[in-house]
Structure formats: C-alpha cells, structure tokens
Write an enzyme that holds these catalytic residues in place. Structure first.
Site: not given
Length: 348
Positions: A123, A273, A304
């Site tokens: 990520c 993020h 996500n």
C-alpha cells in the site's frame, strides 16, 4: 582522484504533471459480501467506512486497467506517450513473476522503448514509485516518468474471512512526473518495519503449488495435499495494523510536513492511503488538521485498492473540484511489509 564522469543534465526539480484513474465497471455493495460472511452492512460501515467497492471482470486485467489510467494521465499532462522515458508499476496482484507488467503497459500505450519495471511495496507502493520517478527526472535519466499503482485484490480476497472479505477493491491510478522549475515534490519519509511483516501477508507462497515435483514427493498423499490447498489470500491482524497506522503513521506524516517546510495550516489537501475510514479520521485528528483541509475519503466507494488508492483518490478529488490544480497535498501510504512512504506534493 577527480571523477571523469560528466554532471547529470536533469531538471532542477520534479512535479506531478497529470493524473488518471480507472475503476472497474462492476460495483459490489456490502450486501453481496454478506452472502459469504456472518456480518451486517452496518458493522462493515462502522468498522471500515466502506459501502461499495469495484471488482474487475475477466477483461479488466492489471495491464488493461493500467493502460486506461495511463492514457488519462498522459493526456492530462499534455504530453505524448513517446515522451515517457520510464514506466514504474507498483502492484502485488500481477501473478507473473516475469516479465514485469510495466514492459507490456509501455508497449500498449505506445511509449517506444522506455525503462520499465515493477516494484512491490504494498500500500506504500505509489509513494515508493513517486520517489523513484522524482529521482529519475532530477538525475536526468528520464524527462517524464509514468508511475502506476494497480491492483486486482479481488483475486487475493478470501470471501470467507470475516476480517478482510469486505476490505479490498480493484483499480488503477497513474501519474506523470516531469521537470519543474520549483520544488513540487517534497522529501520522502519512508521506511520499513520487518519485525511486523506477519501482520499483513499472503497466506501461501506460490511455491506451495508446485506440481513437479509435488511438495513432499510424488505419491498420492502429496497430490491430495496439493489438491486441498486454498488459493492464496491476503490476511491481516486488524487491531495490530490499526494501532500501528493510527499512532506511528501520524508521526511519519508529520515528519513529511516538517521536512517539506509545510505546516498543517499551509496544507490544502490530505490524501492518505485509503485503508479504512477510522484510520483516516484518527490521523486527521492526531495531525490536528484544520477543517479547511480537504480529506480524501475515497475508501467509502472504492474500498482498499492498495498501491492504486492514492492516485485514484487524487484523481477523484481533482475531477470533482474538491481539490484544484496547484493545491498543496500531503500523501502517505502504508501497509504490508510493514512499509510506509509520505511526502508533500503540489497537485497537477
């Protein structure tokens, strides 16, 4: 001894010149996830802030999504594909160890013969790629660098895992980094904490699926064991990751602001993020960001998307007018490794 190597002829600084994104056609609401786990829409929203996510179809491959996002970023930057000198792709869901998907993308967008390679930083991958791109432009190895974050995390989702089944989505985000006459990408604060690598991981390595020879031998028992293996999925220790992200990553974000010489009051946009709405809200509170700062909360409808989440959120903020060209933005990615990367940028 005096070096005989000539000084590099790069740009004095680098900046993001354009951004583009691609979200798969299929939208998956929480109700669909509830077919597989014992939970509720209310619980999923309260724990993650996620209402829907996009899942890619058979034709929406890592390469195909990247090409779409890249085309938009190149057009937004006002350059041609031939001007791209390097392609950097961050992904954990391209299932071919080699060749790098970056080479395929470079060819499909008509970029000629640029340097092209993949990176794996989970990520934080977009931040790692952005840092590499800045270095290439300033050093002079490439005038324009295409940075792509792309994931098909639906391929690595265990729909029976109540802790993660609702989290992940698919998509691609891209930016073009090029020369600038003034600082527009600040110093990167990045690092890793390998002692916590077990908190977010793939359940099995690809070597568990070898058939020649079959793990443990060639007998029927070994073959049966292979047949019973579940496909690898991403798993995580939710509470441990949450605490790390909220408390440690706020420190990293603050360091990025300090290193760039930017205060919270100077900031226009915060693009973390898109892991979890609770993490985002907690970081905003810890950093004491003013209400005037626009905060990306793309996770609500995108889920996500790991390396793709920051450029996708950036693209949406600009497209909707929530942020504008020239705004000062703090970006931070963090995840599996555990790894992190934060910097301050001027939006394209």
């Amino acid at each position: 001894m005096t070096s005989k190597i000539k000084p590099s002829k790069g740009a004095p600084y680098a900046r993001i010149l354009g951004v583009g994104g691609y979200r798969p056609t299929r939208v998956v609401p929480n109700e669909e996830i509830l077919k597989y786990i014992d939970s509720s829409d209310e619980w999923i929203r309260s724990r993650s802030g996620i209402a829907t996510r996009h899942w890619a179809g058979p034709e929406e491959t890592v390469s195909a999504m990247s090409v779409e996002a890249a085309g938009k970023a190149i057009a937004d930057a006002g350059i041609t594909p031939e001007q791209i000198g390097a392609v950097v792709v961050s992904t954990v869901s391209h299932f071919h160890q080699t060749p790098a998907v970056a080479t395929e993308i470079a060819h499909k967008i008509g970029a000629g013969k640029p340097a092209a390679f993949d990176i794996s930083a989970g990520c934080a991958g977009f931040g790692y790629g952005l840092t590499l791109a800045k270095g290439l432009v300033v050093e002079g190895s490439a005038e324009h660098v295409l940075v792509i974050g792309v994931e098909r995390l639906s391929d690595l989702t265990d729909l029976e895992d109540r802790a993660t089944a609702f989290l992940f989505g698919d998509g691609a985000g891209a930016v073009v980094v090029g020369p600038s006459d003034e600082p527009a990408i600040g110093p990167t604060v990045w690092g890793s904490e390998g002692d916590k690598s077990h908190t977010i991981k793939q359940t099995l390595g690809w070597d568990a699926y070898r058939t020649t020879p079959v793990p443990g031998g060639d007998g029927p028992e070994a073959r049966k064991a292979l047949d019973e293996l579940r496909f690898p999925a991403i798993t995580q220790e939710g509470q441990a990751v949450f605490r790390w992200a909220v408390f440690e990553m706020a420190k990293v974000a603050q360091q990025a602001l300090d290193d760039a010489g930017v205060s919270a009051e100077d900031l226009d946009v915060f693009i973390p993020h898109q892991a979890n709405m609770r993490i985002i809200d907690s970081m905003v509170k810890t950093l004491k960001l003013p209400e005037s700062v626009t905060v990306a909360r793309d996770v609500e409808t995108t889920g996500n998307t790991s390396a793709a989440s920051i450029p996708l959120a950036m693209e949406r903020l600009l497209a909707t007018g929530a942020a504008k060209s020239g705004d000062t933005a703090l970006v931070i990615g963090f995840g599996a490794g555990l790894v992190y990367a934060a910097t301050v940028v001027t939006l394209p």
